[in-house]
Design a protein around this motif. Sequence first.
Motif, PDB file in Angstrom:
ATOM      1  N   ILE A 263      -0.429   6.504  -1.323  1.00 27.74           N
ATOM      2  CA  ILE A 263      -1.419   6.325  -0.255  1.00 27.74           C
ATOM      3  C   ILE A 263      -1.948   4.885  -0.278  1.00 27.74           C
ATOM      4  CG2 ILE A 263      -3.653   7.112   0.645  1.00 27.74           C
ATOM      5  CD1 ILE A 263      -2.959   9.905  -0.394  1.00 27.74           C
ATOM      6  N   ALA A 264      -2.103   4.332  -1.470  1.00 25.55           N
ATOM      7  CA  ALA A 264      -2.533   2.923  -1.576  1.00 25.55           C
ATOM      8  C   ALA A 264      -1.488   2.017  -0.924  1.00 25.55           C
ATOM      9  CB  ALA A 264      -2.746   2.531  -3.036  1.00 25.55           C
ATOM     10  N   ASP A 265      -0.209   2.329  -1.134  1.00 23.76           N
ATOM     11  CA  ASP A 265       0.855   1.524  -0.514  1.00 23.76           C
ATOM     12  C   ASP A 265       0.818   1.646   1.010  1.00 23.76           C
ATOM     13  OD1 ASP A 265       1.819   0.471  -2.860  1.00 23.76           O
ATOM     14  OD2 ASP A 265       3.335   2.023  -3.158  1.00 23.76           O
TER      15      ASP A 265
ATOM     16  N   TYR B  97      -1.859   2.130   2.737  1.00 24.69           N
ATOM     17  CA  TYR B  97      -3.009   1.311   3.133  1.00 24.69           C
ATOM     18  C   TYR B  97      -2.645  -0.178   3.166  1.00 24.69           C
ATOM     19  CZ  TYR B  97      -7.638  -0.888   2.778  1.00 24.69           C
ATOM     20  OH  TYR B  97      -8.737  -1.682   2.974  1.00 24.69           O
ATOM     21  N   VAL B  98      -1.932  -0.620   2.129  1.00 25.92           N
ATOM     22  CA  VAL B  98      -1.548  -2.036   2.055  1.00 25.92           C
ATOM     23  C   VAL B  98      -0.681  -2.405   3.262  1.00 25.92           C
ATOM     24  CG1 VAL B  98      -0.188  -3.737   0.767  1.00 25.92           C
ATOM     25  CG2 VAL B  98      -1.744  -2.208  -0.454  1.00 25.92           C
TER      26      VAL B  98
ATOM     27  N   ILE C  95      -7.543   0.489  -5.139  1.00 29.52           N
ATOM     28  CA  ILE C  95      -7.474   0.763  -3.696  1.00 29.52           C
ATOM     29  C   ILE C  95      -7.701   2.251  -3.441  1.00 29.52           C
ATOM     30  CG2 ILE C  95      -5.936   0.833  -1.690  1.00 29.52           C
ATOM     31  CD1 ILE C  95      -4.561  -1.700  -2.893  1.00 29.52           C
ATOM     32  N   GLY C  96      -6.980   3.074  -4.186  1.00 32.47           N
ATOM     33  CA  GLY C  96      -7.069   4.521  -3.985  1.00 32.47           C
ATOM     34  C   GLY C  96      -8.487   5.033  -4.206  1.00 32.47           C
TER      35      GLY C  96
ATOM     36  N   HIS D   1      -1.052   6.301  -5.535  1.00 33.03           N
ATOM     37  CA  HIS D   1      -0.406   4.996  -5.359  1.00 33.03           C
ATOM     38  C   HIS D   1       0.391   4.936  -4.057  1.00 33.03           C
ATOM     39  CE1 HIS D   1      -0.720   3.628  -9.831  1.00 33.03           C
ATOM     40  NE2 HIS D   1      -1.866   3.978  -9.296  1.00 33.03           N
TER      41      HIS D   1
ATOM     42  N   ILE E 278      -5.460  -5.615  -2.165  1.00 37.82           N
ATOM     43  CA  ILE E 278      -4.268  -5.409  -1.342  1.00 37.82           C
ATOM     44  C   ILE E 278      -3.436  -6.677  -1.270  1.00 37.82           C
ATOM     45  CG2 ILE E 278      -5.398  -3.625   0.043  1.00 37.82           C
ATOM     46  CD1 ILE E 278      -5.482  -5.437   2.389  1.00 37.82           C
TER      47      ILE E 278
ATOM     48  N   ARG F 137      -3.582  -0.514  -7.490  1.00 36.28           N
ATOM     49  CA  ARG F 137      -3.400   0.673  -6.637  1.00 36.28           C
ATOM     50  C   ARG F 137      -4.452   1.735  -6.947  1.00 36.28           C
ATOM     51  NH1 ARG F 137       2.197  -0.721  -7.365  1.00 36.28           N
ATOM     52  NH2 ARG F 137       3.049  -1.292  -5.325  1.00 36.28           N
ATOM     53  N   ASN F 138      -4.836   1.847  -8.218  1.00 32.12           N
ATOM     54  CA  ASN F 138      -5.935   2.760  -8.542  1.00 32.12           C
ATOM     55  C   ASN F 138      -7.212   2.291  -7.857  1.00 32.12           C
ATOM     56  OD1 ASN F 138      -4.405   4.411 -10.139  1.00 32.12           O
ATOM     57  ND2 ASN F 138      -5.262   3.731 -12.086  1.00 32.12           N
TER      58      ASN F 138
ATOM     59  N   LEU G 298     -10.370   8.286  -3.122  1.00 37.78           N
ATOM     60  CA  LEU G 298      -9.607   9.357  -3.783  1.00 37.78           C
ATOM     61  C   LEU G 298     -10.224   9.619  -5.162  1.00 37.78           C
ATOM     62  CD1 LEU G 298      -6.009   8.247  -2.750  1.00 37.78           C
ATOM     63  CD2 LEU G 298      -7.388  10.105  -1.796  1.00 37.78           C
TER      64      LEU G 298
ATOM     65  N   LEU H 211     -10.381   3.909  -0.711  1.00 34.08           N
ATOM     66  CA  LEU H 211     -10.061   5.111   0.063  1.00 34.08           C
ATOM     67  C   LEU H 211     -10.819   6.355  -0.407  1.00 34.08           C
ATOM     68  CD1 LEU H 211      -6.206   4.451   0.303  1.00 34.08           C
ATOM     69  CD2 LEU H 211      -7.934   4.018   2.059  1.00 34.08           C
TER      70      LEU H 211
END
Lengths: 415, 369
Positions: free
Chosen positions: B271-273, B275-276, A390-391, B269, A328, A387-388, A397, A395
């Motif tokens: 949802i990742a944003d 989260y960030v 993180i997702g 992406h 992040i 982002r992948n 996903l 999270l």
Amino acid sequence: MDFNDSPTEAKFRAEVVEWLDANATKRDPDDTSALSMFSERESPEMIEECKGWQRTKADAGWACITWPKTFGGRGGTLMENIIFSQEEAKYLTPPNIFMIGLGMAGPTIATHGTEEQKQQWLPSMLRGDVVWCQLFSEPAAGSDLAGLRTKAVKDGDDWIINGQKVWTSGAHYSRWGILVTRSDFDVPKHKGLTYFVIDMESEGVEVRPIKQITGGANFNEVFLTDVRIPDANRLDREGNGWAVSLTTLMNERMSIGGGMGMGADMLIGELNRLAETCYIDGVLGKDSAAVRQKISEYYSRMKSMELTVNRTLSALSKGGMPGSESSIIKVAMGILLQEIAAFAMELQGGAGFEFGEDSTYGGGMWQELYLGIPAIRIAGGADEIQRNIIGERVLGLPTEARVDKGIPFKDIPNG
Amino acid sequence: MNFQFDEDQDLLRDAAQKLLGDKATLEAAHKHMDKASDYDKELWSTMAENGWQGIAIPEEFGGAGMSYLDLSVLAEELGYHYAHTPFSASIFGAAEAIIVAGSSEQKSTLLPKIANGETIGTLAVFEQSGRHDYAGITTKAVGGKLSGIKLPVSDGLCADIAIVAAQADKGLSLYVVDLTQAGVERAELRTMELTRKQATLTLNNAQGELLGEEGQGEALLDNILNRTAILTAFEQLGGAQRCLDMAKDYSLERYCFGRQIGSYQAIKHRIADMYVKVEMARSNCYFGAWALTSSEADIPEAAAVSRIAVCDAYSFAAQENIQIHGGIGFTWDANPHLFLKRMKMQEFSLGSANLWKEKLYKALANKAA
């Protein structure tokens, strides 16, 4: 929760400051040279200067604060490491060319290496006697790193390596490199990789500079032609190279992310200077609400960055490996710096695209920053890859649909 | 240095999650939107039984005397669970005003009843103009009698007392006003947020009791609003986190073209944003909570950066949550719009992010000087 030093930390900080005062020169807070990135190719004199500073730190026990004493470290805590970095940033010190070694290769060797390998490589790495580079990316394997095709073939007690690596920072002044190769083309892509430590002076290693969009050449292509690596330089077992690489990549995100919390005050100070100098349609920048609010927004986002790094380290100091959370910081930082640099150039009006010594404002630092930032957003796993991560890993996903899954590497379409 | 909540605070969070998970459901919020009642009275009493209202109020004034870090934990969970009570108006607003500006007698009289939930307080600072600068305040105070119109006043229909800002002889001043007296008329002010009722207060020679020195209103309000903003930022943070969780859950539930929609990068992406942004805002909020607890001098900066970051995160999370839900997200019966509206209420009731950016600019200039 306590953002202040504990009494022990305060004592440690005082010790750090005392030593820095005696061994380095304090930086002028307005000096922006620390922001310079990817401009000139590093000269041998500069490399010697960097090595000298690392040696000075090592002699006094300040190099690698968190490493065990057996390898020359201090056996200290992550918080002590933060304190040292915070204070060191206030002094004029040469650029950190040891990040790949100390931040990535070191932790990887410490995790996956044998006792003998640790003894062989870690102490000299720590002292800055040798610089390390990372031979991971290839022309056809960037975001899809596990798709790499540099070939390793066992030959007696050696391996013979053939292939091409790219975006290798510092290959031209590094003695050792961490190298990931494909030792088996008949199994699915993540399973056929083997990880080595390579002597960059081996026969068959050719380093060629890559000229970047900044005009400088800090990265290289490395061609490997029948390079022999002794089997003793293999890290972990044959075919387990992906697991080893992940250790490196985790640490890479952490050190890129962690290193970027610095310089907030300096950047915002420079923006304020521009706002006090530059006009928009006859209105001084700082008299425009739009300008003031942008500066505040950027300050707030820089503050988030610094605090998030600290929060992550706080969690880490209670145990555990750097997790995917560091993604992040990387995702947020690249785009933020890009926006700030673009905004600073916009403030300069017609002078915004002047370059280098001809720049009217800031000695060209903003233009240099603006051109250098794309590297931050691409290197060490592009924003989209982060982002992948993180997702999927943070999270939970679903993973991407992968058409190459379970297929022997040699049968995967490429081009 | 430690940038995290401690174990006791984690336990408090667990307890709060459990209690609110049972009592403050979104189904109840939906039902509540159509009702004339002001707030969830049952939840309010349960909270009082657990000592939540008084958690950070000093023991000598009837509270539990715990820290603002504990209160922040509760604030975040209240926002996450979408509690519809006057907690923020009474505790983040009125109680803070009394703590900052009240005499020891006022504290002794007022705080114990706020701490046990018996008295509900609120702030009545701003007026029709929508201006959040003090020049927009025209309510007059003559010999302790106040006349003027205040709006929007959060939970102003159910509140017992309000902290009112008015122009007196010596300049802007604060007063405690009993809202049950004859000189006060209250009417519901319609806003898009239907679970946290707002009011228009019309003061007609209403009796007020001076809070703090006459003429010191601006400095007092700066401090009070900074403190309110930090605590409210945690409530906003909780709401943003809930939007993120809702979007994530829905993306795992919903299939499109034979795949869970969360497997598409366009959704993943986004949802990742979310989260960030939420994590970045969380860091700034923690700075706020710490400043409130241990570093008074950092409060102006910490309040502004908490507020700027959390308004951005919540607005992004609430809007994109609707987008990720697709058509169902645009329906009244679905939950995403609750958070979109709460988000806007919390943004505007304390001044938009632009205002806080201006405040930060000034705070930083003061720090440099």
